[in-house]
Design a protein around this motif. Sequence first.
Motif, PDB file in Angstrom:
ATOM      1  N   GLU A 194      11.614 -10.516  -2.287  1.00 49.01           N
ATOM      2  CA  GLU A 194      10.628 -10.402  -3.367  1.00 49.01           C
ATOM      3  C   GLU A 194       9.504  -9.437  -2.987  1.00 49.01           C
ATOM      4  OE1 GLU A 194       7.152 -13.166  -5.423  1.00 49.01           O
ATOM      5  OE2 GLU A 194       8.789 -14.127  -4.318  1.00 49.01           O
ATOM      6  N   TYR A 195       9.025  -9.554  -1.758  1.00 48.47           N
ATOM      7  CA  TYR A 195       7.944  -8.670  -1.308  1.00 48.47           C
ATOM      8  C   TYR A 195       8.408  -7.221  -1.238  1.00 48.47           C
ATOM      9  CZ  TYR A 195       5.627 -13.033   0.123  1.00 48.47           C
ATOM     10  OH  TYR A 195       5.046 -14.282   0.147  1.00 48.47           O
ATOM     11  N   ARG A 196       9.644  -7.012  -0.832  1.00 48.63           N
ATOM     12  CA  ARG A 196      10.153  -5.646  -0.737  1.00 48.63           C
ATOM     13  C   ARG A 196      10.271  -5.019  -2.129  1.00 48.63           C
ATOM     14  NH1 ARG A 196      12.397  -4.006   3.994  1.00 48.63           N
ATOM     15  NH2 ARG A 196      14.035  -2.781   2.992  1.00 48.63           N
ATOM     16  N   ARG A 197      10.687  -5.798  -3.100  1.00 52.86           N
ATOM     17  CA  ARG A 197      10.736  -5.282  -4.481  1.00 52.86           C
ATOM     18  C   ARG A 197       9.341  -4.944  -4.978  1.00 52.86           C
ATOM     19  NH1 ARG A 197      14.586  -9.492  -5.006  1.00 52.86           N
ATOM     20  NH2 ARG A 197      12.985 -10.856  -5.905  1.00 52.86           N
ATOM     21  N   ALA A 198       8.372  -5.820  -4.671  1.00 51.79           N
ATOM     22  CA  ALA A 198       7.005  -5.582  -5.122  1.00 51.79           C
ATOM     23  C   ALA A 198       6.436  -4.297  -4.520  1.00 51.79           C
ATOM     24  CB  ALA A 198       6.121  -6.766  -4.751  1.00 51.79           C
ATOM     25  N   LEU A 199       6.805  -3.988  -3.284  1.00 54.97           N
ATOM     26  CA  LEU A 199       6.336  -2.772  -2.628  1.00 54.97           C
ATOM     27  C   LEU A 199       6.970  -1.510  -3.207  1.00 54.97           C
ATOM     28  CD1 LEU A 199       6.372  -4.051   1.055  1.00 54.97           C
ATOM     29  CD2 LEU A 199       4.331  -3.305  -0.192  1.00 54.97           C
ATOM     30  N   GLY A 200       8.040  -1.681  -3.966  1.00 56.24           N
ATOM     31  CA  GLY A 200       8.710  -0.538  -4.572  1.00 56.24           C
ATOM     32  C   GLY A 200       9.785   0.074  -3.714  1.00 56.24           C
ATOM     33  N   LEU A 201      10.280  -0.657  -2.724  1.00 53.74           N
ATOM     34  CA  LEU A 201      11.353  -0.144  -1.884  1.00 53.74           C
ATOM     35  C   LEU A 201      12.654  -0.102  -2.673  1.00 53.74           C
ATOM     36  CD1 LEU A 201      10.575  -2.144   1.387  1.00 53.74           C
ATOM     37  CD2 LEU A 201      10.022   0.236   0.910  1.00 53.74           C
ATOM     38  N   THR A 202      13.352   0.992  -2.581  1.00 57.47           N
ATOM     39  CA  THR A 202      14.623   1.131  -3.283  1.00 57.47           C
ATOM     40  C   THR A 202      15.771   0.791  -2.353  1.00 57.47           C
ATOM     41  OG1 THR A 202      14.761   3.478  -2.684  1.00 57.47           O
ATOM     42  CG2 THR A 202      13.672   2.926  -4.775  1.00 57.47           C
ATOM     43  N   GLU A 203      16.953   0.689  -2.940  1.00 58.04           N
ATOM     44  CA  GLU A 203      18.144   0.354  -2.160  1.00 58.04           C
ATOM     45  C   GLU A 203      18.338   1.381  -1.042  1.00 58.04           C
ATOM     46  OE1 GLU A 203      21.213  -2.115  -1.168  1.00 58.04           O
ATOM     47  OE2 GLU A 203      19.846  -2.371  -2.865  1.00 58.04           O
ATOM     48  N   GLY A 204      18.468   0.883   0.174  1.00 54.96           N
ATOM     49  CA  GLY A 204      18.701   1.754   1.313  1.00 54.96           C
ATOM     50  C   GLY A 204      17.449   2.238   2.015  1.00 54.96           C
ATOM     51  N   GLN A 205      16.271   2.060   1.387  1.00 53.85           N
ATOM     52  CA  GLN A 205      15.040   2.467   2.054  1.00 53.85           C
ATOM     53  C   GLN A 205      14.607   1.421   3.069  1.00 53.85           C
ATOM     54  OE1 GLN A 205      12.136   3.349  -1.064  1.00 53.85           O
ATOM     55  NE2 GLN A 205      12.344   5.535  -0.634  1.00 53.85           N
ATOM     56  N   ARG A 206      14.064   1.894   4.193  1.00 48.94           N
ATOM     57  CA  ARG A 206      13.598   1.009   5.250  1.00 48.94           C
ATOM     58  C   ARG A 206      12.097   1.156   5.397  1.00 48.94           C
ATOM     59  NH1 ARG A 206      18.232   0.298   8.281  1.00 48.94           N
ATOM     60  NH2 ARG A 206      17.311  -1.674   9.003  1.00 48.94           N
ATOM     61  N   LEU A 207      11.440   0.048   5.658  1.00 45.24           N
ATOM     62  CA  LEU A 207       9.983   0.030   5.737  1.00 45.24           C
ATOM     63  C   LEU A 207       9.526  -0.032   7.200  1.00 45.24           C
ATOM     64  CD1 LEU A 207       7.151  -0.183   4.472  1.00 45.24           C
ATOM     65  CD2 LEU A 207       7.489  -2.674   4.362  1.00 45.24           C
ATOM     66  N   VAL A 208       8.711   0.946   7.585  1.00 50.41           N
ATOM     67  CA  VAL A 208       8.089   0.989   8.906  1.00 50.41           C
ATOM     68  C   VAL A 208       6.607   0.674   8.724  1.00 50.41           C
ATOM     69  CG1 VAL A 208       7.605   2.366  10.965  1.00 50.41           C
ATOM     70  CG2 VAL A 208       9.719   2.755   9.661  1.00 50.41           C
ATOM     71  N   VAL A 209       6.135  -0.402   9.332  1.00 47.11           N
ATOM     72  CA  VAL A 209       4.722  -0.769   9.272  1.00 47.11           C
ATOM     73  C   VAL A 209       4.087  -0.446  10.616  1.00 47.11           C
ATOM     74  CG1 VAL A 209       3.058  -2.641   8.974  1.00 47.11           C
ATOM     75  CG2 VAL A 209       5.142  -2.592   7.583  1.00 47.11           C
ATOM     76  N   VAL A 210       3.112   0.441  10.589  1.00 50.23           N
ATOM     77  CA  VAL A 210       2.376   0.820  11.797  1.00 50.23           C
ATOM     78  C   VAL A 210       1.048   0.071  11.784  1.00 50.23           C
ATOM     79  CG1 VAL A 210       1.393   2.723  13.124  1.00 50.23           C
ATOM     80  CG2 VAL A 210       3.448   3.103  11.741  1.00 50.23           C
ATOM     81  N   THR A 211       0.774  -0.685  12.836  1.00 47.88           N
ATOM     82  CA  THR A 211      -0.448  -1.481  12.892  1.00 47.88           C
ATOM     83  C   THR A 211      -1.344  -0.991  14.011  1.00 47.88           C
ATOM     84  OG1 THR A 211       0.384  -3.176  14.436  1.00 47.88           O
ATOM     85  CG2 THR A 211       0.889  -3.465  12.095  1.00 47.88           C
ATOM     86  N   SER A 212      -2.637  -1.067  13.780  1.00 47.22           N
ATOM     87  CA  SER A 212      -3.602  -0.630  14.789  1.00 47.22           C
ATOM     88  C   SER A 212      -4.767  -1.589  14.855  1.00 47.22           C
ATOM     89  CB  SER A 212      -4.129   0.775  14.484  1.00 47.22           C
ATOM     90  OG  SER A 212      -5.140   1.142  15.421  1.00 47.22           O
ATOM     91  N   THR A 213      -5.150  -1.983  16.049  1.00 47.58           N
ATOM     92  CA  THR A 213      -6.400  -2.685  16.251  1.00 47.58           C
ATOM     93  C   THR A 213      -7.523  -1.653  16.312  1.00 47.58           C
ATOM     94  OG1 THR A 213      -7.540  -4.334  17.614  1.00 47.58           O
ATOM     95  CG2 THR A 213      -6.177  -2.709  18.785  1.00 47.58           C
ATOM     96  N   TRP A 214      -8.694  -2.017  16.807  1.00 48.71           N
ATOM     97  CA  TRP A 214      -9.807  -1.078  16.892  1.00 48.71           C
ATOM     98  C   TRP A 214     -10.101  -0.758  18.361  1.00 48.71           C
ATOM     99  CZ3 TRP A 214     -14.466  -2.617  19.237  1.00 48.71           C
ATOM    100  CH2 TRP A 214     -14.573  -3.977  19.521  1.00 48.71           C
ATOM    101  N   GLY A 215     -10.866   0.279  18.586  1.00 48.93           N
ATOM    102  CA  GLY A 215     -11.233   0.665  19.940  1.00 48.93           C
ATOM    103  C   GLY A 215     -10.475   1.899  20.402  1.00 48.93           C
TER     104      GLY A 215
END
Length: 414
Positions: A194-215
């Motif tokens: 459900e979340y992937r559909r909400a983000l607009g990901l299409t069939e075959g697309q992969r999601l890379v989430v890059v996270t950063s703290t501070w400093g």
Amino acid sequence: MSLATTRPALIEQGHWLTVRDCKRVLVVVHTVTFAQRLREVFGLLADDLRIQVVFTAAPHAFGTGVTQYLRGLGITTVPWEEALRTEFDLALAAGSRGVHELRCPVVRVSHGAGHIKPLTDTTARTPGGRRAPGMLNPVHLMHEGRVVPAAVVYAHERDVAELARTCPQALPVAHVVGDPCVDRITAALPRRAEYRRALGLTEGQRLVVVTSTWGPASTFGRLDALVPHLLSQLPGDRYRIALSVHPNVFAGHGPWQVYGWLAGCRGRGIAVVPPEADWQSLLVAADWIVGDHGSLAAYGTLTEAALLLTAGPRREVSAHSPAALLAAAAPVVSPLHPLAEQLEYAARTRRPGQYDQVTASLSSAPGEFHRRMRTVVYRLLGLGEPARPPAVAPLPPPPPLRQWETQADEGAAG
């Protein structure tokens, strides 16, 4: 006059109030990050007619954006100076600055995935004292020889064991309640599609989430090396990229500047997650999480995503924290090899139980945070708890990635 600009009369307890004789709870918000954690606590009180909740924004170096964040929830604040002059029945705070001046008992709420960063301001440390992190350090728990909070809540029994070594004076007020992010992410895992559909990901697309703290040792502190890596090596038709940056980066440098530095992301398939956004559903939806020593990478071990870490510091990470455990178990990004190949390698080689030690270190009371937290608060208020389980709304679906791409564009232009 709008709700956002009307000064709340409730702090004065005037005769015009409709609901009277309430216990009054003050929520002390230092930063947006603290506000996001405190929301899990003050939300437990929202529907109790016996309790009036009042909010104030306390001074902090990273306090930019607090008032706007609260206003987005329909919350108005009273001035900090006025809050200090007023009697309350209880205060909730995730930060320590100034809370010793309050005229009521205080509940301190820990935030983040464990206690990652040792004390950096060594000027306040006693000679020979340990650089214990955050809410395990006497600097953040005591003032002039006395323990300030009436209760301190932790996520794990390990924290209390460490507290016995670093600040034993606080042991009588320590409580283990678990971690709300652990509970919410775990409960949301079945809604991943459900979340992937909400983000607009299409069939075959992969999601890379890059996270950063501070400093300076964070991913954002070395973003000039990572962003070109992402843009040049991950084709947009196959990969979508979301960059989640710690709110302290936005507060420290200002949103205009941060979005300006990220101008190269515009139109290039990288969505910049705004600091006020709920990042938890994004982690649930991810195929890969590329993180540093911040909390989000550690929480990512609860999900189905494969993990990679950017090379991080050792001195900035507490040796027994979830971040340290993750650094010993996760593969590390190399600038010398194609990023797409490294992502596929991380996905292919993730083995069952690889991060069990990390996830176990996040909470020793999984699924229990809201129930245990409510018990602590109501006990200090001298009230019986409502005769029903705490109402905890599920994680909402995230907005489309395209919206965050547009927001970044507008932020830089503004």
